[in-house]
Design a protein around this motif. Structure first.
Motif, PDB file in Angstrom:
ATOM      1  N   PHE A  59       1.005  -1.381  -0.219  1.00 64.35           N
ATOM      2  CA  PHE A  59       0.146   0.064   0.156  1.00 64.35           C
ATOM      3  C   PHE A  59       1.119   1.134   0.030  1.00 64.35           C
ATOM      4  N   PHE A  60       2.438   1.360   0.835  1.00 68.45           N
ATOM      5  CA  PHE A  60       3.125   2.496   1.208  1.00 68.45           C
ATOM      6  C   PHE A  60       3.781   2.492  -0.616  1.00 68.45           C
ATOM      7  N   ALA A  61       4.313   1.439  -1.012  1.00 68.42           N
ATOM      8  CA  ALA A  61       4.532   2.231  -2.756  1.00 68.42           C
ATOM      9  C   ALA A  61       3.217   2.096  -3.853  1.00 68.42           C
ATOM     10  N   LEU A  62       2.084   1.416  -3.258  1.00 67.02           N
ATOM     11  CA  LEU A  62       0.676   2.311  -3.922  1.00 67.02           C
ATOM     12  C   LEU A  62       0.812   3.162  -3.873  1.00 67.02           C
ATOM     13  N   PHE A  63       0.737   3.974  -3.058  1.00 66.73           N
ATOM     14  CA  PHE A  63      -0.095   5.467  -3.111  1.00 66.73           C
ATOM     15  C   PHE A  63       1.509   5.957  -3.336  1.00 66.73           C
ATOM     16  N   LEU A  64       2.706   6.204  -2.434  1.00 69.65           N
ATOM     17  CA  LEU A  64       4.111   6.945  -3.365  1.00 69.65           C
ATOM     18  C   LEU A  64       4.099   6.562  -4.950  1.00 69.65           C
ATOM     19  N   CYS A  65       3.707   5.775  -5.191  1.00 65.54           N
ATOM     20  CA  CYS A  65       3.163   6.127  -6.345  1.00 65.54           C
ATOM     21  C   CYS A  65       2.332   6.997  -7.150  1.00 65.54           C
ATOM     22  N   LEU A  66       1.340   6.625  -6.688  1.00 67.84           N
ATOM     23  CA  LEU A  66       0.380   7.799  -6.931  1.00 67.84           C
ATOM     24  C   LEU A  66       0.547   9.315  -7.056  1.00 67.84           C
ATOM     25  N   PHE A  67       1.286   9.308  -5.639  1.00 66.32           N
ATOM     26  CA  PHE A  67       1.385  11.038  -5.347  1.00 66.32           C
ATOM     27  C   PHE A  67       2.253  11.190  -5.615  1.00 66.32           C
ATOM     28  N   VAL A  68       3.272  10.527  -6.601  1.00 63.71           N
ATOM     29  CA  VAL A  68       4.181  11.325  -7.263  1.00 63.71           C
ATOM     30  C   VAL A  68       3.920  11.541  -8.501  1.00 63.71           C
ATOM     31  N   ALA A  69       2.714  10.802  -9.207  1.00 69.90           N
ATOM     32  CA  ALA A  69       2.679  10.879 -10.646  1.00 69.90           C
ATOM     33  C   ALA A  69       1.050  12.430 -10.600  1.00 69.90           C
ATOM     34  N   LEU A 101       1.261  14.670  -8.478  1.00 68.50           N
ATOM     35  CA  LEU A 101       2.239  16.375  -8.068  1.00 68.50           C
ATOM     36  C   LEU A 101       2.838  16.241  -9.838  1.00 68.50           C
ATOM     37  N   GLY A 102       3.638  14.951  -9.510  1.00 69.32           N
ATOM     38  CA  GLY A 102       4.242  15.346 -11.348  1.00 69.32           C
ATOM     39  C   GLY A 102       3.558  15.634 -12.436  1.00 69.32           C
ATOM     40  N   GLY A 103       2.488  15.543 -12.557  1.00 65.00           N
ATOM     41  CA  GLY A 103       1.255  15.210 -13.803  1.00 65.00           C
ATOM     42  C   GLY A 103       0.698  16.592 -13.833  1.00 65.00           C
ATOM     43  N   ASN A 104       0.155  16.952 -12.739  1.00 64.93           N
ATOM     44  CA  ASN A 104      -0.679  18.278 -12.734  1.00 64.93           C
ATOM     45  C   ASN A 104       0.938  19.632 -12.380  1.00 64.93           C
ATOM     46  N   LEU A 105       1.422  19.753 -12.183  1.00 63.50           N
ATOM     47  CA  LEU A 105       3.214  20.479 -11.961  1.00 63.50           C
ATOM     48  C   LEU A 105       3.239  20.360 -13.760  1.00 63.50           C
ATOM     49  N   VAL A 162      -5.636  24.910 -15.232  1.00 66.09           N
ATOM     50  CA  VAL A 162      -4.902  25.204 -14.557  1.00 66.09           C
ATOM     51  C   VAL A 162      -5.108  25.334 -13.405  1.00 66.09           C
ATOM     52  N   ASN A 163      -6.113  25.666 -12.805  1.00 69.56           N
ATOM     53  CA  ASN A 163      -6.796  26.002 -12.040  1.00 69.56           C
ATOM     54  C   ASN A 163      -7.194  24.252 -10.921  1.00 69.56           C
ATOM     55  N   LEU A 164      -7.601  23.647 -12.346  1.00 71.79           N
ATOM     56  CA  LEU A 164      -7.789  22.507 -11.550  1.00 71.79           C
ATOM     57  C   LEU A 164      -6.532  21.956 -11.094  1.00 71.79           C
ATOM     58  N   SER A 165      -5.932  21.625 -11.928  1.00 74.66           N
ATOM     59  CA  SER A 165      -4.615  21.385 -12.033  1.00 74.66           C
ATOM     60  C   SER A 165      -3.791  21.479  -9.867  1.00 74.66           C
ATOM     61  N   VAL A 166      -4.017  22.742  -9.518  1.00 79.28           N
ATOM     62  CA  VAL A 166      -3.715  23.370  -8.573  1.00 79.28           C
ATOM     63  C   VAL A 166      -4.575  22.817  -7.536  1.00 79.28           C
ATOM     64  N   LEU A 167      -6.358  22.166  -7.828  1.00 77.22           N
ATOM     65  CA  LEU A 167      -7.126  21.855  -6.111  1.00 77.22           C
ATOM     66  C   LEU A 167      -6.908  21.017  -6.595  1.00 77.22           C
ATOM     67  N   ASP A 168      -6.232  19.570  -7.422  1.00 77.30           N
ATOM     68  CA  ASP A 168      -6.068  18.570  -7.647  1.00 77.30           C
ATOM     69  C   ASP A 168      -4.464  17.894  -6.626  1.00 77.30           C
ATOM     70  N   VAL A 169      -4.035  18.768  -6.933  1.00 77.22           N
ATOM     71  CA  VAL A 169      -2.405  19.067  -6.191  1.00 77.22           C
ATOM     72  C   VAL A 169      -2.355  19.471  -4.291  1.00 77.22           C
TER      73      VAL A 169
END
Length: 316
Positions: A33-43, A45-49, A70-77
């Motif tokens: 679960f840690f690996a899964l959520f870490l990958c989702l989190f990095v993805a 942040l990286g995708g939206n930025l 852009v506003n949607l990406s900020v809210l997603d982050v």
């Protein structure tokens, strides 16, 4: 050990910290679960930025649709950063405690981002309606001033709504138990821990649900009703496909988001299901912020072109 604080002004005993139960109690699942959520989190942040950087660096993308993206990406982050770091802390170090203030802050920023995304989806649906159904008036109906006003309304109303709900939560007494059956502080699972009446909170939650979820969902559906009707009137198949391609990404994101939000926030505290609530929370707080950049960029040639122009980036 539960820390208690006596409030002399109201003669109530208040909890000063909560314990988050987490996503799973099975030790063997913490690593995966840690690996899964870490990958989702990095993805996420990286995708939206990357989406924000691509749109900001490309003058061709300085249009209303991408302004809202852009506003949607900020809210997603914001949503991902509110939820996932504490979840990773629970999975890695088993630090399940969260202060009362931290819990209220997490609840505020989560409510803010959720309400903001719902309102923003409505603004984006209106933009697509004008682009397809009123193309000759698009420049005036979606002028920079109108876009700024819509974005200001999205942020202002979501901040106000989150503030009201959080303030109402701070009025409640929490005398114990202090275990939240969730992996972050969300209104439904926290409400069931209150030892005072939650009637006002329940009424306010229903009113907020009617406005943020049901009304905005209805407006989005009506907008797409007009859009589909207009597309069906286009004579050529190529024209229909081109028109539909401009709104298919938004429709996909809206469907994914509303299917989770409506369940979570339309369920009264008394009938809240912790297990299903966790699953829905994962979808809208982690999976949705990760998928949105993919949904809006995979079939979008303009975004792909802008991404390729970014230094040292070559999308697949």
């Amino acid at each position: 050990m539960v820390t208690l604080e006596v409030c002399a002004m109201s003669n109530r005993t208040l909890l000063t910290e909560f314990i988050l139960q987490g996503f799973s109690d099975a030790p063997r699942l913490r690593g995966p679960f840690f690996a899964l959520f870490l990958c989702l989190f990095v993805a996420a942040l990286g995708g939206n930025l990357l989406i924000v950087a691509a749109i900001a660096s490309s003058p061709r993308l300085h249009t209303p649709m991408y302004f809202f993206l852009v506003n949607l990406s900020v809210l997603d982050v914001t949503c991902a950063c509110t939820v996932v770091p504490k979840l990773l802390d629970i999975l890695l170090a088993e630090r399940r405690s969260i202060s009362y203030g931290g819990c209220m802050a997490q609840m505020y920023f989560l409510s803010w981002s959720v309400a903001g995304e719902v309102l923003l989806f409505t603004a984006m649906a209106y933009d697509r309606y004008v682009a397809i159904c009123r193309p000759l008036r698009y420049g005036s109906l979606m002028s920079p001033r109108v876009c700024a006003a819509l974005a200001g309304a999205v942020w202002g109303i979501s901040v106000l709504g989150a503030g009201v709900n959080t303030c109402l939560m701070t009025r409640l007494s929490f005398c114990g138990p202090n275990v939240i059956d969730h992996f972050f502080c969300e209104i439904p699972p926290v409400l069931v821990l209150s030892c005072s009446s939650t009637l006002v909170n329940d009424i306010m939650a229903v009113m907020a649900d009617i406005f943020f979820a049901m009304l905005n969902f209805l407006l989005t559906v009506v907008s797409y009703g007009f859009i589909i009707s207009t597309i069906l009137k286009i004579r050529t198949a190529e024209g229909k496909q081109r028109a539909f391609s401009t709104c298919s990404s938004h429709l996909t994101a809206v469907t994914l988001y509303y299917s989770t939000i409506i369940y979570t926030y339309l369920s009264p505290g008394s009938s809240y299901s912790p297990g299903m609530g966790k699953v829905m929370a994962v979808l809208y707080s982690t999976v949705s912020p990760t998928l949105n950049p993919l949904i809006y960029s995979l079939k979008n040639k303009e975004v792909k072109a802008a991404l390729r122009k970014l230094p040292e980036f070559d999308p697949c």
